[in-house]
Design a protein around this motif. Sequence first.
Motif, mmCIF file in Angstrom:
data_model
loop_
_atom_site.group_PDB
_atom_site.id
_atom_site.type_symbol
_atom_site.label_atom_id
_atom_site.label_comp_id
_atom_site.label_asym_id
_atom_site.label_seq_id
_atom_site.Cartn_x
_atom_site.Cartn_y
_atom_site.Cartn_z
ATOM 1 N N ASP A 1 -4.103 50.359 68.518
ATOM 2 C CA ASP A 1 -3.670 49.308 67.589
ATOM 3 C C ASP A 1 -2.151 49.336 67.511
ATOM 4 O O ASP A 1 -1.540 50.413 67.460
ATOM 5 C CB ASP A 1 -4.265 49.532 66.199
ATOM 6 N N SER B 1 1.001 46.908 65.557
ATOM 7 C CA SER B 1 1.436 45.734 64.808
ATOM 8 C C SER B 1 2.830 45.971 64.264
ATOM 9 O O SER B 1 3.291 47.114 64.150
ATOM 10 C CB SER B 1 0.479 45.445 63.643
ATOM 11 N N ARG B 2 3.509 44.899 63.915
ATOM 12 C CA ARG B 2 4.839 45.010 63.327
ATOM 13 C C ARG B 2 4.780 45.767 62.000
ATOM 14 O O ARG B 2 5.683 46.542 61.667
ATOM 15 C CB ARG B 2 5.414 43.602 63.129
ATOM 16 N N GLY B 3 3.702 45.550 61.243
ATOM 17 C CA GLY B 3 3.554 46.248 59.973
ATOM 18 C C GLY B 3 3.561 47.752 60.144
ATOM 19 O O GLY B 3 4.170 48.490 59.349
ATOM 20 N N ARG B 4 2.874 48.241 61.191
ATOM 21 C CA ARG B 4 2.875 49.690 61.451
ATOM 22 C C ARG B 4 4.273 50.185 61.786
ATOM 23 O O ARG B 4 4.647 51.310 61.463
ATOM 24 C CB ARG B 4 1.943 50.006 62.615
ATOM 25 N N SER C 1 -1.563 47.970 72.944
ATOM 26 C CA SER C 1 -1.647 46.657 72.308
ATOM 27 C C SER C 1 -2.505 45.751 73.184
ATOM 28 O O SER C 1 -2.657 45.983 74.377
ATOM 29 C CB SER C 1 -0.251 46.043 72.129
ATOM 30 N N THR D 1 -5.682 42.630 68.929
ATOM 31 C CA THR D 1 -5.026 43.290 67.802
ATOM 32 C C THR D 1 -3.755 42.563 67.399
ATOM 33 O O THR D 1 -3.424 42.493 66.211
ATOM 34 C CB THR D 1 -4.698 44.757 68.145
ATOM 35 N N ALA E 1 -2.976 40.945 63.708
ATOM 36 C CA ALA E 1 -1.788 41.347 62.953
ATOM 37 C C ALA E 1 -0.952 40.141 62.554
ATOM 38 O O ALA E 1 -0.414 40.065 61.444
ATOM 39 C CB ALA E 1 -0.944 42.315 63.784
ATOM 40 N N HIS F 1 -2.655 38.078 59.614
ATOM 41 C CA HIS F 1 -2.908 38.707 58.320
ATOM 42 C C HIS F 1 -1.701 39.483 57.813
ATOM 43 O O HIS F 1 -1.803 40.624 57.390
ATOM 44 C CB HIS F 1 -4.124 39.633 58.419
ATOM 45 N N GLY F 2 -0.553 38.869 57.843
ATOM 46 C CA GLY F 2 0.635 39.535 57.330
ATOM 47 C C GLY F 2 1.866 38.673 57.498
ATOM 48 O O GLY F 2 1.842 37.643 58.164
ATOM 49 N N HIS G 1 8.057 43.377 69.732
ATOM 50 C CA HIS G 1 7.370 44.447 69.012
ATOM 51 C C HIS G 1 6.954 45.578 69.948
ATOM 52 O O HIS G 1 6.898 46.736 69.541
ATOM 53 C CB HIS G 1 6.238 43.895 68.154
#
Length: 373
Positions: free
Chosen positions: A20, A22-25, A45, A49, A53, A56-57, A85
């Motif tokens: 997984d 994502s930018r959030g991680r 990635s 996934t 991401a 939902h963000g 990313h």
Amino acid sequence: MAEDRLAALTAAGVSIWLDDLSRGRLVGGDLRRLIDDKHVVGVTSNPTTFAAALAHGEAYTPQIRELARRGATVEEAVRKLMVVHVQEACDLFRGVWEATDGVDGRVSLEVNPELAGSCEATVVEAVSLMRAVGRPNLYVKIPATAAGLPAITEALALGVDIKVTLIFSADRYREVMAAYLAGLERALDVGVLLSEVHSVASVFVSRVDAEVDKRLEEIGSDEALALRGMAGIANSRLAYQAFQETFAGTRWERLAARGARVQRPLWASTGVKNPAYPDTKYVTELAVTGTVNTMPEATLDAFTDHGSLRRADNSGAFVDRAGEDRETIDAIVAAGVDLAEVFMVLERDGIDRFARSWAELHETVRRSMNVAG
């Protein structure tokens, strides 16, 4: 302590990668924490996934707004978002890459799944992604389709490090390894240092069990039902036997003498699909030195909490069970499961899943750019 379970897995020679990205991680520090505290030494990635991401963000919103302001097309925006990313993740793992001499610290990025049927287009895309990301610890992912096999050889010869994906059968795995060796030989011919060529090959596990179990349940006999949950592990261990056989003998020895590295087996799809099975099943049963296990976070957390290693398996232990694994596969076939069809269905479904996610990703970016504009 919980952390010691992952330390023991690492000490057994298994590289822990996260399935997984994502930018959030990245911006929230979660991925840094996993590297520091949970022995994660790589990340993968894929369109699925990344689409999730993005949908939902808000982490990608500023970049999307800027791309919309510049008048970027949806295709250009998707490429830019993914490249940036992945670059950030590569930079985060750069220290691991350096400490392991390029073996770990890897971040993967998939070629456009719509190109899976074209060798030439796949190679062009692989080189383009390598140049766009511009990081030495990138793996470009190429699916192990019929068209993907020669693309793997060609891309390796052009200096692209490759993560092969969507391998379901030991026979296809042998073809993947043959493509890798051919790529090494081509690279050697054009003066590439073989020690700088890296690749892993992703053998999928739980998806095999899910498809085979479904068919065993449709058959419904006592013999068939008793075989549920056995195909994925047996199939993977037979693939590992093929790995050992391939990276031996005079052809490999000639390449190894010039500095070539083995193409490490990577166990993919290691989150259980059936909740009746132990949630660490595909980690515990496939812990063998020199392999990678790429886990969804739920599986990583499960192993952190209660995972076990009955023993730190080595390659010999795997090979010793090859006869037992072959008997399991033969019994599944005898029960009425057409494994050749299973593998064909899984490969086609894997490509279709990525293609659907690719389309979803583009649609999500399109909507976000419209709102931003």
